[in-house]
Design an enzyme around this catalytic site. Sequence first.
Site, mmCIF file in Angstrom:
data_model
loop_
_atom_site.group_PDB
_atom_site.id
_atom_site.type_symbol
_atom_site.label_atom_id
_atom_site.label_comp_id
_atom_site.label_asym_id
_atom_site.label_seq_id
_atom_site.Cartn_x
_atom_site.Cartn_y
_atom_site.Cartn_z
ATOM 1 C CD GLU A 77 -9.357 4.740 -2.699
ATOM 2 O OE1 GLU A 77 -8.820 4.689 -3.811
ATOM 3 O OE2 GLU A 77 -8.956 4.101 -1.712
ATOM 4 C CD GLU A 89 -9.866 0.988 2.975
ATOM 5 O OE1 GLU A 89 -8.692 1.247 2.646
ATOM 6 O OE2 GLU A 89 -10.802 0.950 2.164
ATOM 7 C CG ASN A 111 -14.373 3.357 2.144
ATOM 8 O OD1 ASN A 111 -14.382 3.642 3.347
ATOM 9 N ND2 ASN A 111 -13.423 2.625 1.593
ATOM 10 C CG HIS A 171 -5.135 3.776 4.702
ATOM 11 N ND1 HIS A 171 -4.978 2.494 5.167
ATOM 12 C CD2 HIS A 171 -6.094 3.702 3.747
ATOM 13 C CE1 HIS A 171 -5.787 1.676 4.513
ATOM 14 N NE2 HIS A 171 -6.492 2.395 3.652
ATOM 15 C CG ASP A 181 -3.180 1.200 7.598
ATOM 16 O OD1 ASP A 181 -3.375 2.415 7.392
ATOM 17 O OD2 ASP A 181 -3.078 0.376 6.673
HETATM 18 O O1 G3I Z 1 -2.227 -11.771 -5.735
HETATM 19 C C1 G3I Z 1 -1.209 -11.224 -6.582
HETATM 20 C C2 G3I Z 1 -0.045 -12.170 -6.697
HETATM 21 O O2 G3I Z 1 -0.457 -13.361 -7.307
HETATM 22 C C3 G3I Z 1 1.065 -11.499 -7.476
HETATM 23 O O3 G3I Z 1 2.191 -12.319 -7.484
HETATM 24 C C4 G3I Z 1 1.429 -10.177 -6.855
HETATM 25 C C5 G3I Z 1 2.483 -9.437 -7.673
HETATM 26 O O4 G3I Z 1 2.267 -8.074 -7.723
HETATM 27 O O5 G3I Z 1 0.257 -9.346 -6.796
HETATM 28 C C6 G3I Z 1 -0.747 -9.917 -6.005
HETATM 29 O O6 G3I Z 1 -1.859 -9.040 -5.974
HETATM 30 C C7 G3I Z 1 -1.718 -7.883 -5.203
HETATM 31 C C8 G3I Z 1 -2.881 -7.822 -4.211
HETATM 32 O O7 G3I Z 1 -2.822 -6.635 -3.473
HETATM 33 C C9 G3I Z 1 -2.886 -8.988 -3.245
HETATM 34 O O8 G3I Z 1 -1.768 -8.958 -2.446
HETATM 35 C C10 G3I Z 1 -1.758 -6.679 -6.094
HETATM 36 O O9 G3I Z 1 -0.603 -6.641 -6.924
HETATM 37 C C11 G3I Z 1 -1.802 -5.424 -5.274
HETATM 38 O O10 G3I Z 1 -2.001 -4.310 -6.130
HETATM 39 C C12 G3I Z 1 -2.946 -5.482 -4.292
HETATM 40 O O11 G3I Z 1 -2.871 -4.342 -3.472
HETATM 41 C C13 G3I Z 1 -4.065 -4.021 -2.801
HETATM 42 C C14 G3I Z 1 -4.406 -2.587 -3.085
HETATM 43 O O12 G3I Z 1 -5.574 -2.224 -2.355
HETATM 44 C C15 G3I Z 1 -4.683 -2.369 -4.563
HETATM 45 O O13 G3I Z 1 -5.165 -1.108 -4.805
HETATM 46 C C16 G3I Z 1 -3.849 -4.220 -1.307
HETATM 47 O O14 G3I Z 1 -3.692 -5.602 -1.012
HETATM 48 C C17 G3I Z 1 -5.047 -3.679 -0.534
HETATM 49 O O15 G3I Z 1 -4.735 -3.656 0.828
HETATM 50 C C18 G3I Z 1 -5.342 -2.264 -0.985
HETATM 51 O O16 G3I Z 1 -6.491 -1.827 -0.288
HETATM 52 C C19 G3I Z 1 -6.860 -0.490 -0.562
HETATM 53 C C20 G3I Z 1 -8.362 -0.421 -0.404
HETATM 54 O O17 G3I Z 1 -8.983 -1.333 -1.254
HETATM 55 C C21 G3I Z 1 -8.884 0.984 -0.676
HETATM 56 N N1 G3I Z 1 -8.199 1.962 0.142
HETATM 57 C C22 G3I Z 1 -6.770 1.925 0.079
HETATM 58 C C23 G3I Z 1 -6.244 0.522 0.404
HETATM 59 C C24 G3I Z 1 -4.752 0.513 0.421
HETATM 60 O O18 G3I Z 1 -4.232 0.755 -0.858
#
Ligand code: G3I
Length: 455
Positions: free
Chosen positions: A170, A278, A212, A249, A280
């Site tokens: 990105e 990725e 990516n 996405h 969806d």
């Molecule tokens: O694990 C913690 C948890 O302990 C806590 O209670 C909770 C509260 O906010 O957060 C949890 O972590 C989160 C994590 O996902 C796991 O669920 C983070 O806040 C959250 O920011 C994180 O989001 C991820 C996101 O990237 C961050 O940028 C998504 O799961 C993940 O699917 C997403 O993936 C990205 C790719 O890497 C790049 N392309 C876009 C894609 C979608 O945003």
Amino acid sequence: MTERCQGDTRPRTGPRARTAIVLAAAALLAATSVAFLPGTASAGTTLGASAAEKGRYFGTAVAASRLSDGNYTTILNREFNSVTPENEMKIDATEPQQGRFSYGAAEQIVNHARSRGMSVRGHTLAWHSQQPSWMESMSGSALRSAMLNHVTQVATHFRGQVVAWDVVNEAFEDGTSGARRNSNLQRTGNDWIEAAFRAARAADPGAKLCYNDYNTDNWTHAKTQAVYNMVRDFKSRGVPIDCVGFQSHFNNDSPYVSNYRTTLSSFAALGVDVQVTELDIQGAPAATYRSVVEDCLAVARCNGVTVWGIRDSDSWRASQTPLLFNSSGQKKAAYDAVLAALNNGTTPTDPPTTPPTTPPTTPPSGSCTATLQDSTRWGDRFNSQVTVSGASNWTVVVAVTPPQKVSNTWNGTPTWDSSGNVMTMRSNGSGNVFGFTTMANGTWTRPVVRSCTAS
Ligand code: G3I
């Protein structure tokens, strides 16, 4: 397909080494023969098995925290043959404090996948987002060094276990500017992306190295064109890039577009693989899922598709119900559409950089027709058979996709170009059918017949 980047240090297989491999492969062939790719159930009935039949993978993002959920792992193990850690290989997860690396959660996913024969996509080594706080507050040469050290350490740690890395994620702006994203990494100098790729190649010469991004699906968009121009520039200057990931996405604000196939094929024509990384789609419309898969199958260098989660409840956009399984783990209509597309899809036969052509029924003087067919497949390699018509003394040029390597040939006399990826096979009086074994090295793309010449 034959291009090899300057600075590419991946091991090559020379003629002498190849002779040794031939003997070893023959022994191995006799000793081990499995019905199909590991990590897949019966061919044609699951996403991974059907994709493998087409020389592709079908993968999913996996969260380590869900591996204790039996419903989740049952679907994962049954349906998918590639895995991308959703968050566990990101910078904040793997280097939470500078110089202190933490691989536990990522290794949990890697071990789960590899012990079941699934391949692993690494995501991601350098990104403006999900940086640990120590990196967020860095700048200039200190940040550049820290970023390169991170790339080196993480890619080295997982060397040999990751088939493709999202080296940089990105790095371009949305909108019409076509500019690089203004991040702390970008401010270390415009060459930060190529520096990251060179560090990754040095650390893991066997992994495919991908750029990516999202919103790069529409061929006419400025962001798509900007990434395309960067990749073209990298290829022309020998920056070690092997693949481009299209996150894909799709939602109502950023929908699937019918020129998606043009986008994939245009990037592939630059000499890189393309991967849907990725996927969806808001509401999971079956027809759109089907189109995406058909578009990938139509492009010889599209290696596979990864969906960004298994069940709707696993999605980062759960409320959009964008995945192939509902929150109870039941297959949705989109699942059936994807499986049908995979089973109907044709195996690519077109050379990636030229449009497909219909072979002439009567070969013109001096030429002949060579038809390549798939033959036996094992867990790590596959056989191909080429039938020549129109000449008894013939020369056929065949190319395989790096990091594939031909390990064995029969019924012809082969010579090789300097890359080791292009084989010129000459008739040796054994008839008009020759064959060869390709070590997949994680890539199941079908070899391509480049030419057939009567001599
Ligand atoms: O694990 C913690 C948890 O302990 C806590 O209670 C909770 C509260 O906010 O957060 C949890 O972590 C989160 C994590 O996902 C796991 O669920 C983070 O806040 C959250 O920011 C994180 O989001 C991820 C996101 O990237 C961050 O940028 C998504 O799961 C993940 O699917 C997403 O993936 C990205 C790719 O890497 C790049 N392309 C876009 C894609 C979608 O945003």
